[in-house]
Write a protein that holds these residues in place. Structure first.
Motif, short mmCIF file in Angstrom:
data_model
loop_
_atom_site.label_atom_id
_atom_site.label_comp_id
_atom_site.label_asym_id
_atom_site.label_seq_id
_atom_site.Cartn_x
_atom_site.Cartn_y
_atom_site.Cartn_z
N UNK A 133 0.82 -1.22 0.00
CA UNK A 133 0.00 0.00 0.00
C UNK A 133 0.85 1.27 0.00
N UNK A 134 1.85 1.26 -0.87
CA UNK A 134 2.76 2.39 -0.98
C UNK A 134 2.60 3.15 -2.30
N UNK A 135 1.52 2.87 -3.02
CA UNK A 135 1.33 3.47 -4.34
C UNK A 135 1.43 5.00 -4.32
N UNK A 136 0.89 5.71 -3.32
CA UNK A 136 1.03 7.18 -3.30
C UNK A 136 2.49 7.64 -3.20
N UNK A 137 3.36 6.75 -2.74
CA UNK A 137 4.78 7.10 -2.56
C UNK A 137 5.67 6.48 -3.64
N UNK A 138 5.04 5.82 -4.63
CA UNK A 138 5.80 5.05 -5.61
C UNK A 138 6.81 5.90 -6.36
N UNK A 139 6.40 7.04 -6.84
CA UNK A 139 7.31 7.89 -7.62
C UNK A 139 8.51 8.31 -6.79
N UNK A 140 8.26 8.66 -5.52
CA UNK A 140 9.35 9.09 -4.66
C UNK A 140 10.30 7.93 -4.34
N UNK A 141 9.74 6.78 -4.04
CA UNK A 141 10.56 5.61 -3.72
C UNK A 141 11.48 5.26 -4.88
N UNK A 142 10.94 5.25 -6.07
CA UNK A 142 11.73 4.87 -7.25
C UNK A 142 12.74 5.96 -7.60
N UNK A 143 12.34 7.23 -7.46
CA UNK A 143 13.26 8.32 -7.80
C UNK A 143 14.47 8.36 -6.86
N UNK A 144 14.28 7.90 -5.62
CA UNK A 144 15.38 7.91 -4.66
C UNK A 144 16.17 6.60 -4.66
N UNK A 145 15.80 5.66 -5.51
CA UNK A 145 16.56 4.41 -5.59
C UNK A 145 17.92 4.68 -6.25
N UNK A 146 18.84 3.77 -6.02
CA UNK A 146 20.17 3.89 -6.61
C UNK A 146 20.56 2.58 -7.27
N UNK A 147 21.21 2.68 -8.39
CA UNK A 147 21.73 1.47 -9.01
C UNK A 147 22.91 0.96 -8.20
N UNK A 148 23.14 -0.32 -8.28
CA UNK A 148 24.28 -0.94 -7.61
C UNK A 148 24.79 -2.06 -8.51
N UNK A 149 25.89 -2.64 -8.12
CA UNK A 149 26.42 -3.81 -8.82
C UNK A 149 26.20 -5.01 -7.90
N UNK A 150 25.28 -5.87 -8.29
CA UNK A 150 25.01 -7.08 -7.51
C UNK A 150 26.14 -8.09 -7.71
N UNK A 151 26.56 -8.70 -6.64
CA UNK A 151 27.63 -9.69 -6.68
C UNK A 151 27.05 -11.03 -6.26
N UNK A 152 26.86 -11.91 -7.21
CA UNK A 152 26.24 -13.21 -6.96
C UNK A 152 27.33 -14.25 -6.74
N UNK A 153 27.39 -14.80 -5.53
CA UNK A 153 28.46 -15.72 -5.16
C UNK A 153 28.10 -17.17 -5.51
N UNK A 154 29.10 -17.90 -5.98
CA UNK A 154 28.93 -19.33 -6.25
C UNK A 154 30.16 -20.07 -5.74
N UNK A 155 29.94 -20.98 -4.80
CA UNK A 155 31.04 -21.76 -4.25
C UNK A 155 31.64 -22.64 -5.35
N UNK A 156 32.96 -22.66 -5.40
CA UNK A 156 33.61 -23.36 -6.51
C UNK A 156 35.03 -23.72 -6.10
N UNK A 157 35.59 -24.74 -6.71
CA UNK A 157 36.98 -25.09 -6.47
C UNK A 157 37.87 -23.95 -6.94
#
Length: 274
Positions: free
Chosen positions: A14-38
């Motif tokens: 129930x955050x639709x009235x705040x949707x534009x603000x929430x998205x405008x204040x978001x920041x891109x990042x670089x996701x680091x997906x870990x995989x255990x490996x030899x």
């Protein structure tokens, strides 16, 4: 898919009235997906957690007070920077992260700073060598290797962040935003990242570390807007045997100016746990 997930979570809580603000204040990042490996299957110079560091000649595991700091992560900047829309990361070279993993200082005193280290090398992978663990580094702090795959991601401001400070949250809306953040993190299963907003457990991370960075740099004009998350590493016993406090997270934070200038002498670490 991620946009669809975000829209659904905003509607669900129930955050639709705040949707534009929430998205405008978001920041891109670089996701680091870990995989255990030899370790033998990880090419030298790849981004990874744990294992043995791929260091150039002349680089050594840092020591402090007779204690060898553990190797936590290395980042291939040439790969990661291509996903960095903020244009902060070095375009080439390698970042190395070390931490004293016995006492696990949480970054609440200036005198703790020597117990973590971020090193930068601006060369190429052909100059790197897979370095053996130092003889005095305890086995329990020689972490299992996990390769990191870099992906473009999105992060959202903490409810106590400076970016959202002028929103007059009602209790219901505040709870909804907190549930939105938790639901988002759980859905994407993101544990580790470069840049963006930290995944807060306790205090808002930038607010917590700001006075230490100001004091360390002897510059009290530095503000929250000047800071950036460099690296966030969650507890990841499944892939690396890393456990921070009580299932916590370690954050490496610095000023944007220092990152642009490749100056890693004033990186601050914070450890938060449940």
């Amino acid at each position: 898919m991620e946009e669809h997930l975000i829209n659904n979570l905003i509607k669900k809580h129930q955050l639709t009235p705040y949707q534009e603000r929430i998205i405008s204040e978001s920041r891109s990042c670089v996701s680091l997906v870990a995989k255990k490996i030899n370790e033998k299957e990880i090419p030298i110079g790849y981004s990874k957690l744990g294992g043995k560091a791929d260091l150039p000649l002349g680089f050594k595991y840092p020591h402090q007070c007779g204690v060898t700091l553990s190797f936590i992560a290395q980042i291939n900047c040439e790969i990661a920077s291509k996903l960095d829309t903020s244009n902060l990361l070095p375009k080439k070279g390698f970042l190395y992260f070390f931490y004293e993993c016995d006492k696990q200082f949480s970054g609440i005193q200036l005198k703790e700073k020597p117990f973590w280290r971020v090193l930068y090398y601006d060369g190429i992978d052909k100059d790197l060598y897979r370095t053996e663990f130092p003889d005095d580094l305890l086995k329990e702090f020689q972490f299992s290797p996990a390769v990191l795959n870099e992906e473009r991601g999105i992060s959202f401001a903490d409810i106590d962040s400076d970016e959202l400070s002028n929103i007059n949250w009602s209790d219901d809306i505040k709870d909804g935003y907190l549930d939105f953040i938790e639901g988002y993190w759980d859905s994407i299963n993101l544990k580790h990242q470069l840049l963006g907003y930290p995944k807060t457990i306790q205090l808002e991370v930038f607010t917590e570390v700001l006075p230490f960075i100001q004091e360390d740099k002897e510059d009290f004009n530095i503000s929250l807007k000047d800071l950036t998350l460099l690296l966030q590493i969650e507890t990841d016993e499944e892939n690396t045997d890393m456990l921070w406090g009580d299932e916590g997270i370690i954050y490496f934070v610095m000023t944007k100016e220092d990152l642009r200038n490749k100056n890693f002498n004033h990186v601050w670490l914070s450890l938060q746990s449940k």
